[in-house]
Design a protein around this motif. Structure first.
Motif, PDB file in Angstrom:
ATOM      1  N   ARG A 264       0.788  -1.235   0.065  1.00  0.00           N
ATOM      2  CA  ARG A 264      -0.079  -0.017   0.059  1.00  0.00           C
ATOM      3  C   ARG A 264       0.868   1.083  -0.060  1.00  0.00           C
ATOM      4  N   THR A 266       0.507   5.363   0.295  1.00  0.00           N
ATOM      5  CA  THR A 266      -0.163   6.483   0.968  1.00  0.00           C
ATOM      6  C   THR A 266       0.441   7.749   0.921  1.00  0.00           C
ATOM      7  N   THR A 314       4.006   7.340   2.762  1.00  0.00           N
ATOM      8  CA  THR A 314       4.461   5.939   3.575  1.00  0.00           C
ATOM      9  C   THR A 314       4.249   4.709   2.612  1.00  0.00           C
ATOM     10  N   THR A 316       3.539   0.513   2.899  1.00  0.00           N
ATOM     11  CA  THR A 316       3.575  -0.770   3.824  1.00  0.00           C
ATOM     12  C   THR A 316       3.577  -1.814   2.951  1.00  0.00           C
ATOM     13  N   ASP A 318       2.501  -5.895   3.926  1.00  0.00           N
ATOM     14  CA  ASP A 318       1.674  -6.697   4.646  1.00  0.00           C
ATOM     15  C   ASP A 318       1.302  -5.822   5.934  1.00  0.00           C
ATOM     16  N   ASP A 319       0.970  -4.443   5.614  1.00  0.00           N
ATOM     17  CA  ASP A 319       0.531  -3.575   6.735  1.00  0.00           C
ATOM     18  C   ASP A 319       1.505  -3.141   7.689  1.00  0.00           C
ATOM     19  N   VAL A 320       2.661  -3.505   7.421  1.00  0.00           N
ATOM     20  CA  VAL A 320       3.931  -2.915   8.327  1.00  0.00           C
ATOM     21  C   VAL A 320       4.672  -1.804   7.146  1.00  0.00           C
ATOM     22  N   PRO A 321       4.709  -0.663   7.995  1.00  0.00           N
ATOM     23  CA  PRO A 321       5.779   0.393   7.401  1.00  0.00           C
ATOM     24  C   PRO A 321       6.969   0.054   7.088  1.00  0.00           C
ATOM     25  N   VAL A 322       7.355   0.652   5.851  1.00  0.00           N
ATOM     26  CA  VAL A 322       8.816  -0.022   5.376  1.00  0.00           C
ATOM     27  C   VAL A 322       9.379   1.573   4.806  1.00  0.00           C
ATOM     28  N   ARG A 333      12.469  -7.149   0.697  1.00  0.00           N
ATOM     29  CA  ARG A 333      10.810  -7.028   0.912  1.00  0.00           C
ATOM     30  C   ARG A 333      10.162  -7.580   0.018  1.00  0.00           C
TER      31      ARG A 333
END
Length: 505
Positions: A264, A266, A314, A316, A318-322, A333
């Protein structure tokens, strides 16, 4: 012998070892015409062009210029005789100015020194004839691929050209730029210049060309007049089978299934080229990206794969910010990227197919964990078989492969990394209809097996055929994301061409 032809090739034969790349091929080009050379990748088009431009000697056959037999020992010899070529992959020096690229090696001089004022003035005139408003003093690297392609054409016509070879010249151009190029081509033919036009866009071939020569498997199939040859018959002559027998895909009608979001973006921004981009990519989904040249579609691809790290926003996984500060961090990743520019950011032509396939994997492993010779051969052979790379020789130099097979080698390199997200920027640009369908079908199969794909293409019909959803990019922004099945080519064109009042300055 045809005394009316400015360039005539008879019995052209070229061998690479035991392989016949050209087998008794003939070609006639007349003054003031646009002549299309058609065929699948690997049909022998590039080999024939290299022969008539002095880049490759014939093993048998004769080249005649104005009826006289001739032999070009180098491209320089051919250029002095009035034969110039502009290839699909731009062969210019990006660190030099536009004017320097146009006149490189033949700079106007006064008392032994370069006449910069004259060079800039003449460059400006040549560019104006092409409809390009570009400062001749500007650095070439600062311009889009489309402008760089036009500069390459300007360089070719800056001398007294008699035969101009254009190899996929429109692959990086939008509709308006294609129209400008065709205008210039018509002006050149009115002056008596003969143009050899190579393109996989059938609409363009039928619009601009006077005659068509078709090659298949290194052999001459025939010479045709477009008005007397149906397009479906042309495809059949190129492929050796009916167009209906070429299996196509269409994911646009596929019913979406619930899936988890893998990636994702954003509010992602990269300077003024990409502003506040929002996008989501689900597992096993093909997200098409459609936009005009310069819209920000490639900037989006590079931002989400660490090539050009975002200034803001941002990401992400798997919903984890990278934070993706480099392509290597993205690869770790599970995000991999294939550039639109195969030559400078993709294939390394002087390495073997096997070395190209294993290159990224070895880089990811590091120098202390070398891939053994046996592993290299096994890995390369497995991907050659899986992707049907031809010829199936892992030790063959990559530059000797057709464009479609080079693209497959690049895909093999990325897939060898076992990615979760595959970002493809113009993966079918400049390849024939058969290879194009193979790439499209492969993308669909990968997605069906759970791989998430971002697919960028200037061909809107292709975007709709391959994609589950389509992100519309305008003026550096992702304006909307819609199901592919809800769109037509016309409605998608209207969306990408719609003025954006909030365009970044």
């Amino acid at each position: 012998m045809d005394h009316g032809a400015v360039l005539e090739v008879t019995g052209a034969t070229v061998r690479f070892g035991a392989e016949l790349a050209l087998d008794d091929v003939s070609l006639r080009i007349y003054r003031g015409e646009v002549h299309s050379l058609m065929g699948e990748n690997g049909a022998g088009k590039s080999t024939l062009i290299k022969a008539i431009t002095g880049a490759l000697p014939l093993d048998a056959g004769v080249i005649r210029l104005d009826g006289d037999a001739t032999r070009f020992r180098s491209p320089h010899d051919a250029q002095r005789a009035g034969i110039s070529a502009v290839y699909q992959e731009i062969d210019l020096l990006p660190n030099l100015s536009v004017a320097e690229n146009i006149w490189l090696g033949r700079e106007p001089r006064v008392h032994g020194r370069i006449d910069w004022r004259r060079m800039r003035a003449e460059s400006r005139d040549i560019l104006a004839a092409l409809g390009i408003d570009v400062d001749p003093q500007s650095v070439l690297a600062g311009h889009s691929l489309a402008v760089q392609q036009l500069v390459a054409i300007a360089r070719a016509i800056a001398v007294d050209v008699r035969v101009l070879v254009l190899d996929e010249p429109t692959s990086s151009l939008d509709l308006d730029e294609v129209a400008e190029l065709f205008r210039v081509m018509r002006e050149l033919t009115q002056r008596g210049v003969a143009i050899v036009f190579i393109s996989h866009f059938l609409d363009q071939v039928y619009e601009i060309c006077d005659r068509i020569t078709v090659l298949r498997g290194g052999r001459f199939v025939g010479e045709f007049v477009p008005s007397e040859l149906l397009r479906v018959d042309l495809v059949q002559k190129m492929l050796g089978r009916a167009a209906a027998d070429v299996e196509t895909i269409d994911r646009g009608e596929r019913l979406p299934e619930p899936a988890s979001t893998v990636l994702r973006a954003t509010g992602v921004s990269v300077g003024s080229r990409l502003v506040d981009a929002d996008a989501a990519l689900e597992e096993g989904e093909v997200l098409g990206v459609a936009g005009l040249l310069g819209s920000g579609r490639s900037e989006f691809a590079r931002a989400i794969t660490g090539v050009d790290p975002p200034d803001n926003g941002t990401l992400t996984v798997d919903d984890v910010p990278v934070v993706l500060g480099s392509p290597r961090s993205a690869i770790r990743r599970g995000l991999v990227y294939s550039s639109e520019n195969r030559r400078t950011e993709g294939i390394i032509g002087d390495l073997s197919v096997a070395d190209n396939i294993t290159l990224a994997l070895q880089a990811d492993r590091g120098v202390l964990r070398r891939i053994t010779g046996a592993q290299r051969r096994e890995l390369a052979t497995s991907w050659i078989e899986a992707l049907d790379i031809r010829p199936a020789d892992p030790e063959r130099l990559a530059r000797t492969l057709s464009g479609g097979n080079q693209q497959k080698v690049l895909l093999a390199r990325l897939l060898a990394l076992s990615p979760r997200v595959l970002v493809l920027d113009e993966p079918t640009r400049g390849i024939d209809i058969g290879a194009k369908v193979e790439i499209q079908r492969l993308v669909g199969e990968l997605a069906d097996n759970g791989l998430s794909v971002v697919f960028i293409s200037a061909e809107l019909e292709e975007v709709l055929r391959v994609s589950d959803r389509v992100a519309v990019v305008r003026a550096g922004r992702i304006a909307d994301t819609l199901p592919a099945g809800a769109l037509t080519v016309d409605s998608l064109l209207a969306l990408v061409a719609q003025p954006d009042e909030e365009a970044p300055s």
